[in-house]
Design a protein around this motif. Structure first.
Motif, short mmCIF file in Angstrom:
data_model
loop_
_atom_site.label_atom_id
_atom_site.label_comp_id
_atom_site.label_asym_id
_atom_site.label_seq_id
_atom_site.Cartn_x
_atom_site.Cartn_y
_atom_site.Cartn_z
N GLN A 153 0.85 -1.18 0.00
CA GLN A 153 0.00 0.00 0.00
C GLN A 153 0.89 1.23 0.00
O GLN A 153 2.10 1.14 0.23
N LEU A 154 0.30 2.40 -0.23
CA LEU A 154 1.09 3.62 -0.27
C LEU A 154 1.76 3.89 1.08
O LEU A 154 2.81 4.52 1.15
N SER A 155 1.17 3.39 2.16
CA SER A 155 1.74 3.60 3.48
C SER A 155 2.94 2.71 3.74
O SER A 155 3.67 2.89 4.69
N GLY A 156 3.14 1.73 2.87
CA GLY A 156 4.26 0.82 3.03
C GLY A 156 3.83 -0.50 3.63
O GLY A 156 4.60 -1.45 3.68
N ASP A 157 2.58 -0.60 4.15
CA ASP A 157 2.09 -1.85 4.71
C ASP A 157 1.86 -2.85 3.58
O ASP A 157 1.39 -2.50 2.51
N THR A 158 2.18 -4.10 3.86
CA THR A 158 1.99 -5.12 2.84
C THR A 158 0.50 -5.45 2.70
O THR A 158 -0.28 -5.30 3.63
N ILE A 159 0.12 -5.89 1.50
CA ILE A 159 -1.25 -6.27 1.22
C ILE A 159 -1.21 -7.54 0.39
O ILE A 159 -0.39 -7.67 -0.52
N SER A 160 -2.07 -8.49 0.71
CA SER A 160 -2.04 -9.78 0.02
C SER A 160 -2.60 -9.63 -1.39
O SER A 160 -3.41 -8.73 -1.67
N PRO A 161 -2.19 -10.53 -2.29
CA PRO A 161 -2.73 -10.50 -3.65
C PRO A 161 -4.24 -10.61 -3.70
O PRO A 161 -4.90 -9.94 -4.50
N SER A 206 -5.82 -7.38 -2.68
CA SER A 206 -5.67 -6.45 -3.79
C SER A 206 -6.70 -6.72 -4.88
O SER A 206 -7.32 -5.80 -5.42
N ALA A 207 -6.91 -8.02 -5.16
CA ALA A 207 -7.88 -8.39 -6.19
C ALA A 207 -9.28 -7.95 -5.79
O ALA A 207 -10.04 -7.41 -6.61
N HIS A 208 -9.64 -8.19 -4.52
CA HIS A 208 -10.96 -7.78 -4.04
C HIS A 208 -11.13 -6.26 -4.12
O HIS A 208 -12.20 -5.76 -4.48
N ASN A 209 -10.09 -5.53 -3.74
CA ASN A 209 -10.14 -4.08 -3.81
C ASN A 209 -10.39 -3.60 -5.23
O ASN A 209 -11.18 -2.67 -5.47
N THR A 210 -9.70 -4.23 -6.19
CA THR A 210 -9.87 -3.85 -7.59
C THR A 210 -11.29 -4.10 -8.06
O THR A 210 -11.93 -3.24 -8.68
N ALA A 225 -8.86 1.81 -10.12
CA ALA A 225 -8.51 0.75 -9.18
C ALA A 225 -7.02 0.79 -8.83
O ALA A 225 -6.62 0.32 -7.77
N CYS A 226 -6.22 1.34 -9.71
CA CYS A 226 -4.80 1.51 -9.45
C CYS A 226 -4.62 2.35 -8.19
O CYS A 226 -5.18 3.45 -8.09
N PRO A 227 -3.84 1.88 -7.21
CA PRO A 227 -3.69 2.64 -5.95
C PRO A 227 -3.06 4.01 -6.13
O PRO A 227 -3.22 4.90 -5.29
N HIS A 228 -2.35 4.21 -7.25
CA HIS A 228 -1.76 5.51 -7.54
C HIS A 228 -2.71 6.40 -8.34
O HIS A 228 -2.41 7.56 -8.59
N GLY A 229 -3.85 5.83 -8.77
CA GLY A 229 -4.81 6.59 -9.55
C GLY A 229 -4.33 6.91 -10.94
O GLY A 229 -4.82 7.85 -11.57
N LEU A 230 -3.37 6.11 -11.45
CA LEU A 230 -2.76 6.43 -12.74
C LEU A 230 -3.12 5.45 -13.84
O LEU A 230 -3.49 5.86 -14.95
N ALA A 231 -3.02 4.16 -13.59
CA ALA A 231 -3.27 3.17 -14.64
C ALA A 231 -4.77 3.10 -14.95
O ALA A 231 -5.59 2.91 -14.04
#
Length: 329
Positions: A4-12, A15-19, A157-163
């Motif tokens: 994540q942007l905070s540096g905390d790890t996130i499982s695949p 991430s898929a659910h978030n997308t 869905a891209c966490p950076h808001g770019l893709a």
């Protein structure tokens, strides 16, 4: 490593659910817009395309261009003539592919894609109807379009808001709504669909029963009151594991299958009449139903063979192996 942007790890999987959740929210926003601000322009866009004597020219750059190609392909395969024009090639001669009887569907999430300028200018000069699709109601594309399909602004869905992710889903969904509304508007049928999709398992699944059925001398048919010894001989010769029984008028009144033989095993089976063994009024098919429907009927009835009839007269026979042979079962 997923972070994540905070540096905390996130499982695949997370991430898929978030997308997926992000994209579902985008689709929900699009559905709401179609009940509100998008309703009138959507209906007008359909009317413009239906009234056009030419093709729908779909164009877009980058990720929008990839989606535009798919939308054009979907339209073309569902009865709305269409092709894709690359905006970069348009100013190098491909503008000649666009005629005044066509309709242009131009796609750009920002509505400010520089490469679209030549196509936009061309449509204005030669009075070619222009339908714009973007998420910016104040964009150049929106202002120049005859009809503007303003998509709801959503987060990628891209966490950076770019893709481009959720934005592409909305563009694709909007293209599908246009394609299917046009399909239903001009009564495009499964038979029409088959014309444009003759290959592969899809083409096979769009065949009709009459396209696959066995006919003529290959049909295992006998008359009523025939001895079972002859019935078994016909079953062995024809190789379908069944025999159809005809009355004196040539109508199908019964059917004998391998299962009927097992249920009626006895010392006098060979001397008995077929009328004593057959299943009366067996299930049948019309020659004009699609193969997937026929497969469903056989599966639901737990049978492997079925006669095809017209006015109760057998004209064909289908076996489950016929579906396997063409790759649809």
């Amino acid at each position: 490593m997923f972070t994540q942007l905070s540096g905390d790890t996130i499982s695949p999987i997370t991430s898929a659910h978030n997308t997926i959740n992000n994209e579902i929210e985008g689709l929900n926003a699009l559905r709401e817009a179609l009940n509100g601000s998008l309703k009138e322009p959507f209906e007008k866009a359909i009317s413009i395309i239906q009234a056009a004597k030419g093709r729908v020219i779909v164009t877009g750059m980058g990720k929008s261009g990839h989606i535009a190609r798919k939308i054009s392909a979907t339209m073309a395969s569902t009865g709305t003539p269409s092709f894709f024009v690359h905006p970069g090639e348009a100013s190098h001669g491909d503008l000649g592919m666009i005629r005044d009887v066509d309709v242009v569907l131009a796609m750009s999430w920002s509505g400010e894609t520089a490469e679209l300028a030549s196509i936009i200018s061309y449509t204005r000069r030669f009075k070619v109807p222009l339908i714009g699709m973007s998420a910016n109601a104040n964009s150049t594309l929106a202002k120049q379009s005859d009809i503007h399909l303003c998509l709801p602004k959503v987060e990628e869905a891209c966490p950076h808001g770019l893709a481009p992710t959720t934005s592409c889903i909305l563009q694709l969904a909007m293209g599908d709504t246009l394609s299917i509304a046009l399909l239903e508007g001009h009564g495009f049928t499964a038979h029409d669909f088959k014309i444009f999709h003759p290959g592969g398992s899809l083409g096979a699944s769009l065949q009709y029963v009459r396209d696959l059925m066995h006919t003529g001398d290959s049909l295992p048919l006998i008359k009523a009151n025939t001895r079972m010894s002859e019935v078994i001989l016909i079953m062995s010769q024809k190789g379908f594991g069944c025999v159809g029984v005809l009355n004196e008028d040539g109508l199908l009144t019964g059917m004998v299958t391998d299962g009927d033989l097992r249920r009626n095993l006895s010392d006098d089976l060979l001397t008995r009449s077929v009328d004593q063994v057959m299943t009366k009024d067996p299930k049948t098919l019309s020659p004009d139903i699609l193969v997937p429907t026929a497969i469903e009927m056989l599966n639901s009835a737990s049978i492997t063979s079925i006669f095809v009839v017209e006015n109760r007269r057998p004209i064909g026979l289908l076996h489950m192996h016929d579906f396997l042979r063409v790759g649809v079962a």
